[in-house]
Scaffold this active site. Structure first.
Site, PDB file in Angstrom:
ATOM      1  N   TYR A  28       0.908  -1.168  -0.199  1.00 16.21           N
ATOM      2  CA  TYR A  28       0.172   0.098   0.354  1.00 16.21           C
ATOM      3  C   TYR A  28       0.549   0.772   0.046  1.00 16.21           C
ATOM      4  O   TYR A  28       0.193   2.214  -0.662  1.00 16.21           O
ATOM      5  CB  TYR A  28      -0.924   0.362   1.166  1.00 16.21           C
ATOM      6  CG  TYR A  28      -2.272  -0.497   0.914  1.00 16.21           C
ATOM      7  CD1 TYR A  28      -2.515  -1.903   0.717  1.00 16.21           C
ATOM      8  CD2 TYR A  28      -3.284   0.168   1.214  1.00 16.21           C
ATOM      9  CE1 TYR A  28      -3.769  -2.667   0.511  1.00 16.21           C
ATOM     10  CE2 TYR A  28      -4.271  -0.668   0.916  1.00 16.21           C
ATOM     11  CZ  TYR A  28      -4.612  -2.190   0.680  1.00 16.21           C
ATOM     12  OH  TYR A  28      -6.094  -2.178   0.724  1.00 16.21           O
TER      13      TYR A  28
ATOM     14  N   ASP B 210      -5.853  -7.392   4.286  1.00 14.16           N
ATOM     15  CA  ASP B 210      -7.263  -6.334   4.201  1.00 14.16           C
ATOM     16  C   ASP B 210      -8.084  -7.230   3.577  1.00 14.16           C
ATOM     17  O   ASP B 210      -9.076  -7.415   3.496  1.00 14.16           O
ATOM     18  CB  ASP B 210      -7.406  -5.534   2.667  1.00 14.16           C
ATOM     19  CG  ASP B 210      -7.745  -4.886   1.652  1.00 14.16           C
ATOM     20  OD1 ASP B 210      -8.403  -4.434   2.774  1.00 14.16           O
ATOM     21  OD2 ASP B 210      -7.570  -5.015   1.361  1.00 14.16           O
TER      22      ASP B 210
ATOM     23  N   ASP C 243     -11.717  -9.340   4.559  1.00 19.25           N
ATOM     24  CA  ASP C 243     -13.613  -9.043   4.064  1.00 19.25           C
ATOM     25  C   ASP C 243     -13.955 -10.717   4.104  1.00 19.25           C
ATOM     26  O   ASP C 243     -14.904 -10.629   4.196  1.00 19.25           O
ATOM     27  CB  ASP C 243     -12.801  -8.711   2.378  1.00 19.25           C
ATOM     28  CG  ASP C 243     -13.689  -6.980   3.457  1.00 19.25           C
ATOM     29  OD1 ASP C 243     -13.572  -6.256   4.103  1.00 19.25           O
ATOM     30  OD2 ASP C 243     -13.817  -6.619   1.463  1.00 19.25           O
TER      31      ASP C 243
ATOM     32  N   LYS D 225       3.481 -14.912   1.847  1.00 24.15           N
ATOM     33  CA  LYS D 225       3.686 -15.778   1.002  1.00 24.15           C
ATOM     34  C   LYS D 225       5.303 -16.066   0.634  1.00 24.15           C
ATOM     35  O   LYS D 225       5.536 -15.829  -0.294  1.00 24.15           O
ATOM     36  CB  LYS D 225       3.262 -15.368  -0.261  1.00 24.15           C
ATOM     37  CG  LYS D 225       2.913 -15.404  -2.080  1.00 24.15           C
ATOM     38  CD  LYS D 225       2.227 -17.246  -2.079  1.00 24.15           C
ATOM     39  CE  LYS D 225       1.876 -17.861  -2.883  1.00 24.15           C
ATOM     40  NZ  LYS D 225       1.342 -18.312  -3.104  1.00 24.15           N
TER      41      LYS D 225
ATOM     42  N   ASP E 118      -2.725 -18.283   0.167  1.00 21.11           N
ATOM     43  CA  ASP E 118      -4.002 -18.713  -0.929  1.00 21.11           C
ATOM     44  C   ASP E 118      -4.609 -20.113   0.512  1.00 21.11           C
ATOM     45  O   ASP E 118      -6.169 -20.572  -0.022  1.00 21.11           O
ATOM     46  CB  ASP E 118      -3.723 -19.312  -1.627  1.00 21.11           C
ATOM     47  CG  ASP E 118      -2.073 -20.032  -2.054  1.00 21.11           C
ATOM     48  OD1 ASP E 118      -1.284 -20.614  -0.588  1.00 21.11           O
ATOM     49  OD2 ASP E 118      -1.631 -20.734  -2.815  1.00 21.11           O
TER      50      ASP E 118
HETATM   51  C1  IPM Z   1     -10.188  -0.821   4.170  1.00 19.79           C
HETATM   52  C2  IPM Z   1     -10.618  -0.499   3.098  1.00 19.79           C
HETATM   53  C3  IPM Z   1      -9.072   0.456   2.341  1.00 19.79           C
HETATM   54  C4  IPM Z   1      -8.347  -0.318   2.162  1.00 19.79           C
HETATM   55  C5  IPM Z   1      -9.385   1.195   1.286  1.00 19.79           C
HETATM   56  C6  IPM Z   1     -10.761   2.169   1.451  1.00 19.79           C
HETATM   57  C7  IPM Z   1      -8.351   2.327   1.242  1.00 19.79           C
HETATM   58  O1  IPM Z   1     -10.940  -1.702   1.978  1.00 19.79           O
HETATM   59  O2  IPM Z   1      -9.743   0.122   5.574  1.00 19.79           O
HETATM   60  O3  IPM Z   1     -10.468  -2.505   4.053  1.00 19.79           O
HETATM   61  O4  IPM Z   1      -7.948  -1.282   1.725  1.00 19.79           O
HETATM   62  O5  IPM Z   1      -7.263  -0.187   3.341  1.00 19.79           O
HETATM   63 MN    MN Z   2     -10.689  -3.235   2.787  1.00 16.88          MN
END
Ligand code: IPM
Ligand code: MN
Length: 355
Positions: free
Chosen positions: A141, A244, A248, A188, A220
């Site tokens: 990032y 990240d 999710d 990884k 993975d």
């Molecule tokens: C999160 C979001 C952010 C990230 C984006 C919106 C920059 O997806 O907080 O997980 O990737 O960190």
């Molecule tokens: Mn995110």
């Protein structure tokens, strides 16, 4: 106690859910005799509209003096053109970096009452209680990046130093000590040099925590294990991008993104707290948003920035008990049931807190 809390409502449903969390914090203050001083500032798309910047200097200055920051959500279709020079998400990356918030805690818990709502078989969800610790201010990032040759090639760089991995690994190991004493470190290392450094560094830090059982998992394989045996995970430590993605993925276990809180922490006590859901522009302003992710973020704020553990637990208890009573916002209500509104859900939680 006296504390200064900055509210960054942001865009979409952000303002609605932040105001609900504030009502809960107000109750906690009244009950415990605390004085919480709230200040609001602009961040995200609304800040771009007002000032041209997703994180104006004024906002940073207000946050500078705060004990904690509570954020709603940023972004929306109005600002989502990928070619636009300024985007709401840049504000988020900048505030994380500015305050050195290198450790992102994302707890994923399945409330038993919601297991039938999750896309995974309910029997796999028994006892799922995972804490993701995601490195937040390094990795791909924040590495060097460039678009070259009129856009025909582009690169991003995944880079980590041992110091960056060490500090977030300590956060994860210490959290594991408060929990089941198991830690899965994600990398990884079979392909990436930065991830070999990651694995080496986590192994070295692990020597300080002989009471914690460590496994190194390739990203993975981890993605698969999270679906096949989610209950086997305790603390999951990952770099910025892998954390990240996996957090999710794991969030789907909880039945709805609307349920989940997060904390972003640095070296000192000041932290940034936000629900993990986005700005949900499609339902903004309709009173449909689930306020629980933000209310649980407020609980994390009390725990990590203000050391009010008892109050944090009180809120978490009230949320569990409200859910157990059957009340549901639209995102977690089954077909044929009349969903509660954002404020009705908050009222149900407030009713279960001391008056
Ligand atoms: C999160 C979001 C952010 C990230 C984006 C919106 C920059 O997806 O907080 O997980 O990737 O960190
Ligand atoms: Mn995110």
């Amino acid at each position: 106690m006296k504390a200064r809390i900055v509210l960054l409502p942001g865009d979409g449903i952000g303002p609605e859910v932040v105001s609900q969390a504030r009502a809960v914090l107000d109750r906690v203050a009244a009950v415990g005799g605390h004085q919480f001083i709230f200040e609001e500032a602009l961040m995200g798309g609304c800040a771009i509209d007002a000032t041209g910047s997703p994180l104006p200097d004024d906002t940073l200055a207000i946050c500078e003096n705060a004990d904690a920051i509570l954020l709603g959500a940023v972004g929306g279709p109005k600002w989502s053109d990928p070619a636009a020079p300024v985007r709401p998400e840049q504000g988020l990356l900048k505030i994380r970096q500015h305050f050195g918030l290198f450790a992102n805690l994302r707890p994923v818990k399945v409330f038993p009452a919601l297991a039938p709502h999750a896309p995974l078989r309910a029997d796999l969800l028994d006892n799922v209680d995972i804490l993701f610790v995601r490195e937040l201010t390094g990795g791909i990032y924040f590495g060097e990046r460039q678009e070259q040759g009129n856009g025909s090639t582009a690169y991003d760089t995944m880079q980590y130093s041992t110091a960056e991995v060490e500090r977030v690994a300590h956060v994860a190991f210490q959290a594991a000590r408060q929990r089941q004493r198991r830690l899965a470190s994600v990398d990884k290392a079979n392909v990436l040099a930065s991830m070999r450094l990651w694995r080496r560094t986590v192994s070295a830090v692990a020597e300080d925590y002989p009471d914690v059982t460590v496994e190194h998992v390739l990203v993975d394989a981890c993605a698969m294990h999270l679906m096949r045996r989610p209950a086997s995970f305790d603390v999951v430590l990952a770099g910025n991008m892998f954390g990240d993605i996996l957090s999710d993925e794991a969030a789907t276990l909880a039945g709805s993104l609307g349920m989940l809180p997060s904390a972003s922490l640095g070296q000192d006590r000041r932290g940034l707290y936000e629900p993990i859901h986005g700005s949900a522009p499609d339902i903004a302003g309709k009173g449909l948003a689930n306020p629980i992710g933000t209310i649980l973020s407020a609980a994390m704020l009390l725990r990590h920035s203000l050391e009010l553990e008892e109050e944090a637990r009180m809120i978490e208890q009230a949320v569990s008990s409200a859910l157990a009573s059957g009340i549901r916002t639209a995102d977690i209500s089954g077909p044929g049931t009349q969903p509660a509104s954002t404020t009705e859900m908050t009222q149900a939680i407030l009713k279960r807190l001391p008056a």
